[in-house]
Design a protein around this motif. Sequence first.
Motif, PDB file in Angstrom:
ATOM      1  N   ALA A  19      -7.933  -2.056 -11.468  1.00  0.00           N
ATOM      2  CA  ALA A  19      -8.696  -3.189 -10.935  1.00  0.00           C
ATOM      3  C   ALA A  19      -7.828  -4.120 -10.109  1.00  0.00           C
ATOM      4  O   ALA A  19      -8.351  -4.947  -9.352  1.00  0.00           O
ATOM      5  CB  ALA A  19      -9.349  -3.961 -12.084  1.00  0.00           C
ATOM      6  N   SER A  20      -6.500  -3.989 -10.215  1.00  0.00           N
ATOM      7  CA  SER A  20      -5.601  -4.836  -9.431  1.00  0.00           C
ATOM      8  C   SER A  20      -5.385  -4.302  -8.019  1.00  0.00           C
ATOM      9  O   SER A  20      -4.702  -4.929  -7.222  1.00  0.00           O
ATOM     10  CB  SER A  20      -4.250  -4.958 -10.139  1.00  0.00           C
ATOM     11  N   ALA A  21      -5.953  -3.124  -7.724  1.00  0.00           N
ATOM     12  CA  ALA A  21      -5.766  -2.487  -6.416  1.00  0.00           C
ATOM     13  C   ALA A  21      -6.963  -2.735  -5.514  1.00  0.00           C
ATOM     14  O   ALA A  21      -8.108  -2.814  -5.972  1.00  0.00           O
ATOM     15  CB  ALA A  21      -5.553  -0.990  -6.586  1.00  0.00           C
ATOM     16  N   THR A  22      -6.679  -2.846  -4.236  1.00  0.00           N
ATOM     17  CA  THR A  22      -7.724  -2.954  -3.211  1.00  0.00           C
ATOM     18  C   THR A  22      -7.518  -1.850  -2.181  1.00  0.00           C
ATOM     19  O   THR A  22      -6.404  -1.665  -1.689  1.00  0.00           O
ATOM     20  CB  THR A  22      -7.673  -4.320  -2.509  1.00  0.00           C
ATOM     21  N   ILE A  23      -8.575  -1.120  -1.892  1.00  0.00           N
ATOM     22  CA  ILE A  23      -8.556  -0.177  -0.777  1.00  0.00           C
ATOM     23  C   ILE A  23      -8.989  -0.939   0.472  1.00  0.00           C
ATOM     24  O   ILE A  23     -10.061  -1.551   0.505  1.00  0.00           O
ATOM     25  CB  ILE A  23      -9.488   1.019  -1.020  1.00  0.00           C
ATOM     26  N   ALA A  24      -8.148  -0.935   1.513  1.00  0.00           N
ATOM     27  CA  ALA A  24      -8.452  -1.610   2.776  1.00  0.00           C
ATOM     28  C   ALA A  24      -8.632  -0.553   3.861  1.00  0.00           C
ATOM     29  O   ALA A  24      -7.702   0.190   4.165  1.00  0.00           O
ATOM     30  CB  ALA A  24      -7.350  -2.588   3.155  1.00  0.00           C
ATOM     31  N   ILE A  25      -9.828  -0.493   4.423  1.00  0.00           N
ATOM     32  CA  ILE A  25     -10.216   0.528   5.397  1.00  0.00           C
ATOM     33  C   ILE A  25     -10.412  -0.128   6.757  1.00  0.00           C
ATOM     34  O   ILE A  25     -11.043  -1.183   6.860  1.00  0.00           O
ATOM     35  CB  ILE A  25     -11.532   1.204   4.969  1.00  0.00           C
ATOM     36  N   TRP A 106      -1.943  -4.472  -5.686  1.00  0.00           N
ATOM     37  CA  TRP A 106      -1.678  -3.284  -4.878  1.00  0.00           C
ATOM     38  C   TRP A 106      -2.675  -3.193  -3.740  1.00  0.00           C
ATOM     39  O   TRP A 106      -3.867  -3.463  -3.933  1.00  0.00           O
ATOM     40  CB  TRP A 106      -1.771  -2.019  -5.742  1.00  0.00           C
ATOM     41  N   MET A 107      -2.195  -2.786  -2.573  1.00  0.00           N
ATOM     42  CA  MET A 107      -3.037  -2.628  -1.395  1.00  0.00           C
ATOM     43  C   MET A 107      -2.881  -1.209  -0.882  1.00  0.00           C
ATOM     44  O   MET A 107      -1.763  -0.774  -0.586  1.00  0.00           O
ATOM     45  CB  MET A 107      -2.647  -3.650  -0.321  1.00  0.00           C
TER      46      MET A 107
END
Length: 331
Positions: A19-25, A106-107
Motif C-alpha cells: 500500500a506504500s507503493a504508487t504506480i505512475a503511468i 515507493w514509486m
Amino acid sequence: MPLAADSPQMTSTPAFDPASATIAIVTYNRSGLLTRLLESIIVMDPKPGHVVVVDNASSDDTTVVVESFRDRLGTELVYQRLETNTGGSGGFSEGMRVAYELGSTWMWLMDDDVEVLPDGLARMGKWAQRFKSIQGRRYDYDGSEFYWQYRLSIPFGIPIPFAPAGFDDSGYREMNSGCFEGMFIHRDIVQQVGLPDPRFFIYWDDSVYGWLASRKTTAVIVDEFVLRRTREIRQWDMGIRHLNASSDAYRYYIMRNRGHMKHYFKVNGSYRPVRFLLGSVLTFAKELVRLVFVERKVRGTSNLWRGVRDGRRIWADASWQPMPPLAEPAT
C-alpha cells in the motif's frame, strides 16, 4: 566515486508494504494500450496503494477510458490530465511529483505500452528492504526476454552494449542507469535527486536520472520478470540484443539532449570533453545504422543534425541549472 547510502548486504528500509507503493503511468493517445495496462492492474495481487495516470493532453478517448476504471481498479486512482504534451520526461516528472505528494514510499514508473504481471509488485517488494533504486525485467511483446542496457559509460555518455545479460546466484546486477519503463524507486532517493527533468521531453531523461540515483544508493537490476511489453516495434535482431525502430522526434532528441546530459555530468564532476564528444559521434553513427538496417531508409539525418545544433545551444546556456532536491510535503 559515487556515494553509496546503503550496501547490498545492509537492510536499510522497513518491511515492504504494497500500500506504500504508487504506480505512475504516462499516456498519450494510446487508450487501447492503456486499457490493457489498467486491466492488468485489476488482477494484481498485491495491489499498490495508488495508481496515478498522467495524460499528456491526449485527443482520443483516454479520459473516458480512465474514468471507466475508477470503480473497478481495486485501489485509489488519481487522474492528472495536462494542458499540453510535455513528452515522457514531463509526464514522468509530474507522475513522480503526484506520487511523492501522496506520501508514497515507493514509486513504480511505467509507460502505457506495458502490462504488469500479477505478482509483479510482490516480486519488486521482496528486494525493497535491501535496495532503494530497483529495475525489474520485462518480456518483449512476443514473449522473449527483453534486454535493457543497464550500464552507462559515464565518460562517453552512452550505454555499454556488452554489459552481461545473465545473473549470478545473487539475483541482481548493479546498475548506474535507469529506465522509466519499470523504475521502482524509494522516496528517500527522489527527495535527494529531485524530480525527473522535463526539459529532456524524451530520451536520456531516465538514463541520467538513474545515474543520479546510483550516486546516492546502490542501484540494481534484479532477475525478476514483472512487466510485459504490449506494443510491437520493428526490430533488428542482433541475438540477445535488439535494435528497435525509432522516429524523427527520437532522432532529434537523442542528439539535442546530450546538451542537458553534459550539464548534469559537469555539475557532478564527471564530464570528460573528448570522450563525451566521441560518445556523441558513436550515438550519431548508431542512429544511422538504425535508419538503414531497421527502418530501411536513409532520410531522417536532418533531424540528427538539428539535434546536434540545438544541443550545442543548450550547452552554451550559462543560466542552466539541474533539478533541485525536494522538500518533504507539509503535514
